[in-house]
Design an enzyme around this catalytic site. Sequence first.
Site, mmCIF file in Angstrom:
data_model
loop_
_atom_site.group_PDB
_atom_site.id
_atom_site.type_symbol
_atom_site.label_atom_id
_atom_site.label_comp_id
_atom_site.label_asym_id
_atom_site.label_seq_id
_atom_site.Cartn_x
_atom_site.Cartn_y
_atom_site.Cartn_z
ATOM 1 N N HIS A 49 -1.240 3.070 0.495
ATOM 2 C CA HIS A 49 0.131 3.216 0.006
ATOM 3 C C HIS A 49 0.376 2.084 -0.978
ATOM 4 O O HIS A 49 -0.535 1.292 -1.258
ATOM 5 C CB HIS A 49 1.139 3.193 1.160
ATOM 6 C CG HIS A 49 1.159 1.938 1.957
ATOM 7 N ND1 HIS A 49 0.078 1.468 2.674
ATOM 8 C CD2 HIS A 49 2.149 1.019 2.167
ATOM 9 C CE1 HIS A 49 0.393 0.338 3.280
ATOM 10 N NE2 HIS A 49 1.640 0.040 2.983
ATOM 11 N N HIS A 51 2.752 -0.530 -1.084
ATOM 12 C CA HIS A 51 3.413 -1.798 -0.800
ATOM 13 C C HIS A 51 2.562 -2.936 -1.367
ATOM 14 O O HIS A 51 1.329 -2.828 -1.435
ATOM 15 C CB HIS A 51 3.622 -1.974 0.709
ATOM 16 C CG HIS A 51 4.750 -1.141 1.236
ATOM 17 N ND1 HIS A 51 4.909 -0.850 2.568
ATOM 18 C CD2 HIS A 51 5.788 -0.521 0.591
ATOM 19 C CE1 HIS A 51 5.997 -0.103 2.736
ATOM 20 N NE2 HIS A 51 6.548 0.102 1.553
ATOM 21 N N ASP A 53 1.396 -5.783 -0.517
ATOM 22 C CA ASP A 53 0.272 -6.416 0.176
ATOM 23 C C ASP A 53 -0.982 -5.541 0.187
ATOM 24 O O ASP A 53 -2.032 -5.975 0.664
ATOM 25 C CB ASP A 53 0.670 -6.804 1.601
ATOM 26 C CG ASP A 53 1.207 -5.644 2.428
ATOM 27 O OD1 ASP A 53 1.924 -4.809 1.862
ATOM 28 O OD2 ASP A 53 0.921 -5.588 3.632
ATOM 29 N N HIS A 54 -0.874 -4.331 -0.355
ATOM 30 C CA HIS A 54 -2.028 -3.431 -0.396
ATOM 31 C C HIS A 54 -2.500 -3.123 -1.811
ATOM 32 O O HIS A 54 -3.529 -2.477 -1.984
ATOM 33 C CB HIS A 54 -1.679 -2.113 0.309
ATOM 34 C CG HIS A 54 -1.454 -2.284 1.774
ATOM 35 N ND1 HIS A 54 -2.402 -1.986 2.726
ATOM 36 C CD2 HIS A 54 -0.379 -2.768 2.462
ATOM 37 C CE1 HIS A 54 -1.927 -2.252 3.932
ATOM 38 N NE2 HIS A 54 -0.700 -2.730 3.781
ATOM 39 N N HIS A 126 4.266 6.038 8.064
ATOM 40 C CA HIS A 126 4.844 4.734 7.707
ATOM 41 C C HIS A 126 6.228 4.996 7.119
ATOM 42 O O HIS A 126 6.705 6.143 7.101
ATOM 43 C CB HIS A 126 3.916 4.036 6.723
ATOM 44 C CG HIS A 126 4.230 2.593 6.488
ATOM 45 N ND1 HIS A 126 4.698 1.748 7.471
ATOM 46 C CD2 HIS A 126 4.131 1.831 5.360
ATOM 47 C CE1 HIS A 126 4.877 0.547 6.968
ATOM 48 N NE2 HIS A 126 4.552 0.561 5.686
ATOM 49 N N ASP A 194 -0.668 0.390 8.594
ATOM 50 C CA ASP A 194 0.742 0.632 8.281
ATOM 51 C C ASP A 194 1.179 2.023 8.738
ATOM 52 O O ASP A 194 1.557 2.882 7.942
ATOM 53 C CB ASP A 194 1.004 0.465 6.782
ATOM 54 C CG ASP A 194 0.907 -0.981 6.333
ATOM 55 O OD1 ASP A 194 -0.085 -1.646 6.725
ATOM 56 O OD2 ASP A 194 1.793 -1.444 5.616
#
Length: 293
Positions: A49, A51, A53-54, A126, A194
Amino acid sequence: MPLTFRWLTSLMTRFNGSSILIDCGEGTQIAIQKQGWSFKQIDTIMFTHYHADHISGLPGVLLAMMNADRTEPVTLVGPKGLERVVSGLRVICPELTFKIEFREITEPEEKFVVNGYHITAFRVKHNTICYGYSIEIPRSGKFDAERAKKEGIPLKFWNPLQKGMTMEENGVIYTPDMVLGEPRKGLKVTYTTDTRPVQAIIDHAKDSDVFICEGMYGEHEKAEKAKEYRHMTMQEAAHLASEADVKEMWLTHFSPSTSRPDWYLKEIQNIFPDTVIGRDGMTKELKFRDGED
């Protein structure tokens, strides 16, 4: 968020000269350099996904690939909005020496093959659209030389047939099933993060050699917080691993407040004994079973 002793999310798989990244959090470029692995061999980058941090490490990784003289196309895979998100990040790396090809996932489950990897993307739960991935290396049956002789198959076709190719000569067609036994157990890695626990994870992680799963919280009192933010506790991950009958589970994606995830390991191993606490730079070489080549 990254900690001084812990990078953000990324997994690299390497097989037959081809590397795949799943997620590309901040610091991924440095983490790859520390392992001494090649950026040039990264053929595919898949995102669970979008976000930060990814995915926030993507521009640096793309530039590192260019600096490693990558010229072959690179495939990016991810949920709806992939090209828009990547185009935004590429404002700081607009000129690359290789073409980027996009594969946007829109269905609850999609399968595709990349350089020998058989990949299944499956939707999880998520607070934004998110996918898990199973990566498999299938393995054909053993070659039966005596059967090939009995079938009168020319020797020059033996090797191509072993590789799954169909051959034809003088109107006679020779197929792999004429010389190969039943398919043997291949290799399988499943990665999910997540998400709340969902049946799709059990279904797709079934019999995985390694199951990499988020364990956001270990504290029982944070179970409701996990539900609220659509994450998973270590205990929930362990139950999934047990139901999926995986060989080994690596826990990862810990909350920034969880500085010592190993504190919870004994409890988690009471649910699923073959649990490992993930750490930066952890690697494992998977080999085909039964001592077969």
